[in-house]
Scaffold this motif. Structure first.
Motif, mmCIF file in Angstrom:
data_model
loop_
_atom_site.group_PDB
_atom_site.id
_atom_site.type_symbol
_atom_site.label_atom_id
_atom_site.label_comp_id
_atom_site.label_asym_id
_atom_site.label_seq_id
_atom_site.Cartn_x
_atom_site.Cartn_y
_atom_site.Cartn_z
ATOM 1 N N ARG A 137 0.813 -1.211 0.000
ATOM 2 C CA ARG A 137 0.000 0.000 0.000
ATOM 3 C C ARG A 137 0.848 1.264 0.000
ATOM 4 O O ARG A 137 0.551 2.212 -0.708
ATOM 5 C CB ARG A 137 -0.916 -0.031 1.220
ATOM 6 C CG ARG A 137 -1.851 1.155 1.325
ATOM 7 C CD ARG A 137 -2.669 1.136 2.601
ATOM 8 N NE ARG A 137 -1.776 1.331 3.723
ATOM 9 C CZ ARG A 137 -1.825 0.637 4.864
ATOM 10 N NH1 ARG A 137 -2.730 -0.286 5.028
ATOM 11 N NH2 ARG A 137 -0.972 0.868 5.828
ATOM 12 N N ASP A 138 1.914 1.286 0.794
ATOM 13 C CA ASP A 138 2.696 2.499 0.977
ATOM 14 C C ASP A 138 4.153 2.397 0.543
ATOM 15 O O ASP A 138 4.858 3.407 0.549
ATOM 16 C CB ASP A 138 2.693 2.915 2.455
ATOM 17 C CG ASP A 138 1.296 3.199 2.970
ATOM 18 O OD1 ASP A 138 0.521 3.837 2.236
ATOM 19 O OD2 ASP A 138 0.985 2.784 4.098
ATOM 20 N N ALA A 139 4.615 1.191 0.239
ATOM 21 C CA ALA A 139 6.047 1.008 -0.006
ATOM 22 C C ALA A 139 6.307 -0.078 -1.029
ATOM 23 O O ALA A 139 5.438 -0.906 -1.322
ATOM 24 C CB ALA A 139 6.753 0.660 1.306
ATOM 25 N N ASP A 140 7.514 -0.052 -1.555
ATOM 26 C CA ASP A 140 8.003 -1.092 -2.454
ATOM 27 C C ASP A 140 9.193 -1.762 -1.781
ATOM 28 O O ASP A 140 9.959 -1.118 -1.049
ATOM 29 C CB ASP A 140 8.444 -0.482 -3.786
ATOM 30 C CG ASP A 140 7.289 0.226 -4.479
ATOM 31 O OD1 ASP A 140 6.238 -0.407 -4.683
ATOM 32 O OD2 ASP A 140 7.447 1.412 -4.804
ATOM 33 N N VAL A 141 9.352 -3.068 -2.020
ATOM 34 C CA VAL A 141 10.439 -3.826 -1.422
ATOM 35 C C VAL A 141 11.312 -4.370 -2.541
ATOM 36 O O VAL A 141 10.810 -4.910 -3.527
ATOM 37 C CB VAL A 141 9.903 -4.979 -0.544
ATOM 38 C CG1 VAL A 141 11.049 -5.788 0.048
ATOM 39 C CG2 VAL A 141 8.997 -4.441 0.551
ATOM 40 N N TYR A 142 12.619 -4.210 -2.347
ATOM 41 C CA TYR A 142 13.597 -4.649 -3.340
ATOM 42 C C TYR A 142 14.575 -5.622 -2.681
ATOM 43 O O TYR A 142 15.020 -5.396 -1.552
ATOM 44 C CB TYR A 142 14.392 -3.460 -3.885
ATOM 45 C CG TYR A 142 13.521 -2.425 -4.540
ATOM 46 C CD1 TYR A 142 13.247 -2.485 -5.897
ATOM 47 C CD2 TYR A 142 12.968 -1.384 -3.797
ATOM 48 C CE1 TYR A 142 12.437 -1.527 -6.503
ATOM 49 C CE2 TYR A 142 12.165 -0.428 -4.402
ATOM 50 C CZ TYR A 142 11.903 -0.507 -5.739
ATOM 51 O OH TYR A 142 11.110 0.432 -6.340
ATOM 52 N N ALA A 143 14.911 -6.702 -3.395
ATOM 53 C CA ALA A 143 15.905 -7.652 -2.908
ATOM 54 C C ALA A 143 17.289 -7.080 -3.144
ATOM 55 O O ALA A 143 17.591 -6.549 -4.212
ATOM 56 C CB ALA A 143 15.753 -8.979 -3.648
ATOM 57 N N LEU A 144 18.120 -7.171 -2.126
ATOM 58 C CA LEU A 144 19.537 -6.804 -2.217
ATOM 59 C C LEU A 144 20.332 -8.081 -1.993
ATOM 60 O O LEU A 144 20.895 -8.308 -0.935
ATOM 61 C CB LEU A 144 19.906 -5.762 -1.150
ATOM 62 C CG LEU A 144 19.159 -4.442 -1.190
ATOM 63 C CD1 LEU A 144 19.531 -3.574 0.018
ATOM 64 C CD2 LEU A 144 19.483 -3.707 -2.475
ATOM 65 N N GLY A 145 20.306 -8.965 -2.963
ATOM 66 C CA GLY A 145 20.922 -10.277 -2.793
ATOM 67 C C GLY A 145 19.959 -11.223 -2.113
ATOM 68 O O GLY A 145 18.755 -10.961 -2.003
ATOM 69 N N ALA A 146 20.497 -12.318 -1.599
ATOM 70 C CA ALA A 146 19.652 -13.371 -1.027
ATOM 71 C C ALA A 146 19.268 -13.110 0.421
ATOM 72 O O ALA A 146 18.288 -13.666 0.908
ATOM 73 C CB ALA A 146 20.369 -14.712 -1.118
ATOM 74 N N ASP A 147 20.013 -12.248 1.132
ATOM 75 C CA ASP A 147 19.781 -12.134 2.565
ATOM 76 C C ASP A 147 19.383 -10.743 3.050
ATOM 77 O O ASP A 147 19.220 -10.532 4.245
ATOM 78 C CB ASP A 147 21.014 -12.599 3.328
ATOM 79 C CG ASP A 147 22.251 -11.762 3.012
ATOM 80 O OD1 ASP A 147 22.222 -11.008 2.021
ATOM 81 O OD2 ASP A 147 23.237 -11.875 3.756
ATOM 82 N N ARG A 148 19.213 -9.780 2.128
ATOM 83 C CA ARG A 148 18.804 -8.429 2.528
ATOM 84 C C ARG A 148 17.748 -7.874 1.584
ATOM 85 O O ARG A 148 17.694 -8.236 0.423
ATOM 86 C CB ARG A 148 19.993 -7.470 2.524
ATOM 87 C CG ARG A 148 20.970 -7.725 3.635
ATOM 88 C CD ARG A 148 21.993 -6.630 3.686
ATOM 89 N NE ARG A 148 23.013 -6.962 4.653
ATOM 90 C CZ ARG A 148 23.809 -6.088 5.228
ATOM 91 N NH1 ARG A 148 23.720 -4.813 4.914
ATOM 92 N NH2 ARG A 148 24.700 -6.464 6.105
ATOM 93 N N VAL A 149 16.939 -6.971 2.133
ATOM 94 C CA VAL A 149 15.959 -6.230 1.334
ATOM 95 C C VAL A 149 16.019 -4.763 1.737
ATOM 96 O O VAL A 149 16.528 -4.418 2.804
ATOM 97 C CB VAL A 149 14.512 -6.744 1.534
ATOM 98 C CG1 VAL A 149 14.363 -8.172 1.058
ATOM 99 C CG2 VAL A 149 14.057 -6.585 2.967
ATOM 100 N N VAL A 150 15.505 -3.920 0.864
ATOM 101 C CA VAL A 150 15.296 -2.525 1.222
ATOM 102 C C VAL A 150 13.832 -2.215 0.949
ATOM 103 O O VAL A 150 13.292 -2.576 -0.086
ATOM 104 C CB VAL A 150 16.246 -1.553 0.481
ATOM 105 C CG1 VAL A 150 16.019 -1.564 -1.007
ATOM 106 C CG2 VAL A 150 16.110 -0.136 1.027
#
Length: 103
Positions: free
Chosen positions: A11-24
């Motif tokens: 609803r308010d945000a987008d999530v991006y994978a930063l490799g296999a073990d992190r997201v932003v």
């Protein structure tokens, strides 16, 4: 932000994978996620199952990527009211929900 792969959108945000073990998670309306990051770090230090936060910068919250139900995490960290700062009642309610779900 380092090279990122779109992972999810809410609803308010987008999530991006930063490799296999992190997201932003990037809030679309901007804002500052530092208070949320501080709360997450506090809850994690108390033993609650929230992701480790690596960086909080403006609208970007970089954290550990977890597997499992997403809605519980969303309810645990979406504690701001639409018009103001953190509401202590909502913090307590979210903590109770997390505790109930994870023993």
């Amino acid at each position: 932000m380092p090279a990122a792969t779109p992972l999810a959108s809410g609803r308010d945000a987008d999530v991006y994978a930063l490799g296999a073990d992190r997201v932003v998670r990037r809030n679309r309306d901007g804002g500052d996620v530092r208070a949320e990051a501080e709360l997450m770090a506090y809850l994690r230090g108390q033993g609650y199952p929230v992701p480790e936060v690596f960086r909080a910068d403006g609208p970007d919250l970089e954290m550990a990527r977890l597997a499992g139900p997403v809605r519980l995490l969303d309810s645990a960290v979406s504690l701001r009211t639409r018009t103001g700062p953190l509401d202590p009642r909502r913090v307590a309610q979210a903590a109770a929900r997390v505790r109930a779900a994870h023993g």
